[in-house]
Scaffold this active site. Structure first.
Site, short mmCIF file in Angstrom:
data_model
loop_
_atom_site.label_atom_id
_atom_site.label_comp_id
_atom_site.label_asym_id
_atom_site.label_seq_id
_atom_site.Cartn_x
_atom_site.Cartn_y
_atom_site.Cartn_z
N ASP A 87 66.37 -44.93 12.50
CA ASP A 87 65.79 -43.58 12.36
C ASP A 87 65.31 -43.15 13.85
O ASP A 87 64.52 -42.25 13.91
CB ASP A 87 64.46 -43.61 11.42
CG ASP A 87 63.67 -44.95 12.02
OD1 ASP A 87 64.16 -45.50 12.94
OD2 ASP A 87 62.40 -44.77 11.51
N HIS A 101 85.22 -27.55 39.19
CA HIS A 101 85.21 -26.82 37.93
C HIS A 101 83.88 -25.90 38.19
O HIS A 101 83.04 -26.05 38.94
CB HIS A 101 84.73 -28.12 36.90
CG HIS A 101 83.67 -29.13 37.22
ND1 HIS A 101 82.46 -28.75 37.17
CD2 HIS A 101 83.58 -30.21 37.97
CE1 HIS A 101 81.65 -29.88 37.72
NE2 HIS A 101 82.45 -30.83 38.06
N TYR A 130 90.88 -42.03 46.57
CA TYR A 130 90.68 -43.52 45.70
C TYR A 130 92.08 -44.18 45.81
O TYR A 130 93.13 -44.12 45.58
CB TYR A 130 90.31 -43.15 44.25
CG TYR A 130 89.71 -42.10 44.24
CD1 TYR A 130 88.21 -42.28 44.04
CD2 TYR A 130 90.22 -40.74 43.90
CE1 TYR A 130 87.30 -40.91 43.79
CE2 TYR A 130 89.18 -39.76 43.76
CZ TYR A 130 87.88 -39.97 43.63
OH TYR A 130 87.19 -38.58 43.57
N ARG A 144 84.58 -39.55 47.45
CA ARG A 144 84.56 -38.43 46.91
C ARG A 144 83.40 -37.92 47.49
O ARG A 144 82.10 -38.51 47.88
CB ARG A 144 84.30 -38.37 45.20
CG ARG A 144 84.31 -37.18 44.80
CD ARG A 144 84.43 -36.96 43.35
NE ARG A 144 83.45 -37.48 42.52
CZ ARG A 144 83.73 -38.58 41.69
NH1 ARG A 144 84.83 -39.48 41.83
NH2 ARG A 144 82.80 -39.29 41.13
N1 GLY Z 1 79.94 -35.58 37.56
C1 GLY Z 1 81.10 -35.08 37.05
C2 GLY Z 1 81.99 -34.59 37.63
O1 GLY Z 1 82.01 -34.38 38.81
O2 GLY Z 1 82.72 -33.62 37.37
MN MN Z 2 81.90 -32.36 39.36
MN MN Z 3 79.93 -35.03 39.71
#
Ligand code: GLY
Ligand code: MN
Ligand code: MN
Length: 436
Positions: A37, A352, A386, A404
């Site tokens: 629950d 994105h 990578y 990154r």
């Molecule tokens: N944190 C997800 C991306 O970088 O797209």
């Molecule tokens: Mn991202």
């Molecule tokens: Mn990200």
């Protein structure tokens, strides 16, 4: 904060797009069980929030352009003293009108009786078809109950249209009030990354850096991480969606942190990669500076008038040329790009859309072509390299390095605004912050 005037403007814009003779129906997010629950923290669906600011589950929002008795209708839970004592405040239909500007509001329990009447006589129904099976089925039942009355003269809708294209096109272009919230989300997230850099030292666990990051989010009033934080030390940096975050951080390794908060429904998305002990090794530095060069080229290409893919192509060019220079790829840069040789080391795209959802809505192509960037769009620029720990093609010294670098970029009339500039990214800046 998004003002009630702004929410009203969004509804008005959407109603102008769907036109008279149409109805739009948007359900609230459904509560999800975590165990027995106990529920996951509730978050309203971005579309529902975007159009109303109404934060509760078990609600349906209806827009009917031109309806004389009111165009904005909300179905929601009724006030209930006992349930509110256990689970918290409910606006009730009265509150939906008074606090959220609904023209008309009804108990959600009455929706099956009322909604078919609202559908009757409308030519088109706009909804997010295919997103939620239960809702699709419910919608068809409402439509069928209008069809069942055909002999009494009831006219049922004949066209069912996906609402997402219109609504998400609006969401793609951020208005000043939204950019203000995105700047705030970005600022908090940048501060969080700085805190993690300062806290880092060999012997800590990945989850302890996650805690540093999320401490800042919580202390600054950011309700949730916008996505599960990624904290990958050493080889784990080469796993793109690594979220276990439970390994020790070793002297001599890099750690990659991809984390951003959600502030009043708007996301930030930042990645930084730094040495656990505060000093880059020569190989780490070489890869890092190559990714940084690519990222800066990507940001440079994120200009109004360029197409969506331009930043990605810019990062691919820099990374391929750099990998050749370092001896990690062999051959002509042009041919290697054409063959996609970089994708062994750089296997994702450069970014994105960013907004209420971390991977935000909005089409990337229009009429089969990459769309042009325009002021008001916000995107991430996040190239990476990578080198898998078991990559036999490259000298041992490179293996297991994962880097990154990700920033959030708003396209403006004058160029670009890097929303996440508050966290350092040159080798010198990072080493200086970590030494302080
Ligand atoms: N944190 C997800 C991306 O970088 O797209
Ligand atoms: Mn991202
Ligand atoms: Mn990200």
């Amino acid at each position: 904060m998004i003002s009630s005037k702004e929410f009203a403007r969004r509804r008005k814009d959407l109603m102008a797009m769907i036109g008279k003779n149409a109805i739009a129906i948007v359900p609230a997010a459904v509560e999800q069980t975590r165990s027995r629950d106990t529920l996951y923290p509730y978050r309203q669906s971005s579309d529902f929030h975007y159009l109303s600011g109404f934060p509760e589950p078990e609600a349906v929002l209806v827009l009917i352009p031109g309806r004389a008795q009111g165009q904005f209708i909300v179905f929601c839970r009724e006030r209930d003293r006992e349930r509110e004592t256990w689970d918290g405040y409910r606006a009730g239909p009265e509150g939906a009108c008074e606090q959220y500007g609904a023209d008309d509001a009804f108990p959600i329990a009455d929706i099956d009786d009322i909604l078919p009447g609202l559908l009757e006589g409308k030519a088109k129904v706009y909804s997010a078809i295919g997103k939620d099976k239960d809702f699709d089925q419910q919608l068809m039942e409402w439509v069928n109950s209008v069809r069942a009355k055909a002999r009494t003269g009831a006219v049922s809708p004949g066209e069912f249209v996906d609402l997402d294209h219109l609504l998400h096109e609006s969401r793609l272009f951020k208005k000043p009030a939204e950019l203000k919230l995105m700047r705030k989300a970005a600022k908090i997230s940048a501060e969080a990354h700085c805190r993690a850099m300062r806290a880092s030292k060999p012997g800590l666990n990945e989850y302890q850096l996650q805690a540093e990051i999320e401490h800042t989010f919580a202390m600054e009033g950011a309700s949730f991480p916008a996505y599960t934080s990624i904290v990958g030390g050493g080889d784990n940096a080469c796993i793109l969606h690594y979220v276990e975050n439970n390994q020790p951080l070793n002297d001599g390794d890099l750690v990659l942190i991809d984390a951003g908060c959600e502030y009043q429904y708007y996301a930030a998305d930042i990645t930084r990669t730094f040495p656990v002990n505060g000093r880059f090794s020569p190989e780490q530095k070489a890869i890092y500076e190559l990714v940084l060069k690519a990222q800066l080229a990507g940001i440079e290409a994120a200009q109004a008038g360029n197409h969506w893919d331009a930043p990605h192509q810019a990062t691919v060019k820099v990374i391929t040329a750099g990998l050749v220079k370092l001896g990690l790829l062999k051959g002509s840069v042009k041919k290697l790009i054409a063959a996609g040789a970089y994708s062994e080391f750089y296997m994702h795209r450069a970014g994105h859309w960013l907004g209420m959802d971390v991977h935000d809505v909005g089409d990337y192509k229009v009429d089969g072509e990459w769309r042009l960037l325009e002021p008001g769009m916000v995107m991430t620029i996040e190239p990476g390299i990578y080198i898998a720990p078991d990559c036999k093609k490259v000298a041992k010294k490179w293996r297991g390095i994962g880097v990154r670098i990700e920033d959030d970029v708003a396209i403006t009339r004058k160029g670009t605004e890097v929303l996440t500039a508050g966290v350092p990214k040159t080798v010198a800046e990072i080493e200086a912050l970590m030494a302080a």
